[in-house]
Design a protein around this motif. Sequence first.
Motif, PDB file in Angstrom:
ATOM      1  N   VAL A  38       0.818  -1.220   0.000  1.00 39.30           N
ATOM      2  CA  VAL A  38       0.000   0.000   0.000  1.00 39.30           C
ATOM      3  C   VAL A  38       0.848   1.265   0.000  1.00 39.30           C
ATOM      4  CG1 VAL A  38      -2.029  -1.092   1.035  1.00 39.30           C
ATOM      5  CG2 VAL A  38      -0.263  -0.144   2.531  1.00 39.30           C
ATOM      6  N   TRP A  39       2.133   1.128   0.315  1.00 41.97           N
ATOM      7  CA  TRP A  39       3.036   2.284   0.253  1.00 41.97           C
ATOM      8  C   TRP A  39       4.464   1.774   0.217  1.00 41.97           C
ATOM      9  CZ3 TRP A  39       7.115   4.529   2.871  1.00 41.97           C
ATOM     10  CH2 TRP A  39       7.414   5.865   2.540  1.00 41.97           C
ATOM     11  N   GLY A  41       8.680   3.525   0.022  1.00 39.44           N
ATOM     12  CA  GLY A  41       9.531   4.705  -0.104  1.00 39.44           C
ATOM     13  C   GLY A  41      10.566   4.753   1.000  1.00 39.44           C
ATOM     14  N   LEU A  46       7.716   7.861   5.704  1.00 39.49           N
ATOM     15  CA  LEU A  46       6.558   7.010   5.958  1.00 39.49           C
ATOM     16  C   LEU A  46       5.374   7.845   6.449  1.00 39.49           C
ATOM     17  CD1 LEU A  46       5.658   3.954   6.171  1.00 39.49           C
ATOM     18  CD2 LEU A  46       6.199   4.146   8.614  1.00 39.49           C
ATOM     19  N   PRO A  47       4.217   7.767   5.774  1.00 40.10           N
ATOM     20  CA  PRO A  47       3.057   8.549   6.195  1.00 40.10           C
ATOM     21  C   PRO A  47       2.593   8.190   7.607  1.00 40.10           C
ATOM     22  CG  PRO A  47       2.772   7.761   3.947  1.00 40.10           C
ATOM     23  CD  PRO A  47       3.970   7.054   4.504  1.00 40.10           C
ATOM     24  N   PRO A 367       2.724   0.694  -4.718  1.00 38.36           N
ATOM     25  CA  PRO A 367       1.365   0.535  -4.194  1.00 38.36           C
ATOM     26  C   PRO A 367       0.466  -0.169  -5.206  1.00 38.36           C
ATOM     27  CG  PRO A 367       2.188   2.729  -3.720  1.00 38.36           C
ATOM     28  CD  PRO A 367       3.192   2.097  -4.623  1.00 38.36           C
TER      29      PRO A 367
END
Length: 402
Positions: A38-39, A41, A46-47, A367
């Motif tokens: 889903v992500w 990087g 990191l969100p 993602p």
Amino acid sequence: MTRKAVLISAGMATMTDGETPYGLCHDAAIAVDGAKIVWAGAHSALPQEFTDWPIEDFGSRLITPALIDAHTHVVFGGDRAVEFEMRLKGASYEEIARAGGGILSTVNATRAASDDALLADALTRVDVLIAEGVCTIEVKSGYGLDTETELKMLRVARRIGESRPVRVNTSFLGAHAVPPEFASRPDDYIRDVCIPTLRKAHAEGLLDAVDGFCEGIAFTPAQIAQVFDVAQGLGIPVKLHAEQLSNLGGTQLAASYGALSADHVEYLDQDGVSAMARAGTTAVLLPGAFYTLRETQVPPVDLLRQYAVPMALATDCNPGSSPLTSVLLAMNMGCTLFRLTPEEALAGVTRNAARALGIEDAGTIAPGQRADLAVWDVAHPAELSYRIGFNPLHTRVFGGLA
């Protein structure tokens, strides 16, 4: 139960198109929700929504997409070690085939083997591939050359995916060789056996693609076209063994059908490369067969680069011309024998291998992709092509599960 986790590591090669070689990212993080990414990087970016997810720390290791072996014949009976010895004494591949050896000797052994015996034998090869970080393999029929055995092979191939945590794509290769009962009658074989079997395999849901062997010792472009016409009518994608031993124009034929791939392609010319580029057909390079057969005509890698034709690499695991079960060794051979770069070799068993199979959710780290990953005890992705006979896999993640 849905599994959520953030995988972190010193490095990640996403293998996505971009300005950075390998899509390389240092201090990497990958957020996984169930079987999906889903992500992905830099860990520092990191969100917030993922910061309270469980962390799996792989330390100084490198994460890549799981490897894909896009061309195999792992389901077969018997072996052909004696033919290996014959070749070393001077017999050519064509001489062995025309004398009733080669593919036909494996046909006899495969026809005689039970489903369970074929599965047990195939799993010994599949387990070696899995141990090198492979999560997807393509498996061909083609050693039956009669309806019963071709269907048996495809059923066994499907059972591989039920017996091991690996994704299996199947290809019907009924047009692999002319069986002895149809000697000198290849058109009759195509009409009376190959095409009816193709229809039955499709009705059973046993195949993902249709393949053929377009070569002087196998089938002509016109004969392959009959099979491809049926595949096209059924909505099944095609691929082709083409230009391995000579140039019959098989690659241009395959491209005219929008083929997923043309495989081997040592004798491919500029017209064939141009046709592949227009059709979006991937070239699958098979250095194991080139090495085993001691060939000297290398694929036109520079032309493929010039026309931006994607290049995949695969083992071509089979009992006769490529008894190879190491994708890592295929990568090294692709570099040393065909002069691919290590980045091209890794793309060849990830992103471009997925293209060769028509798979859109594997081969890169991004993602929406499946969480099929390989974690390596290496500092740089070039090490995966550099080493010979060495497996640096730390762990494999299949559908989000290690």
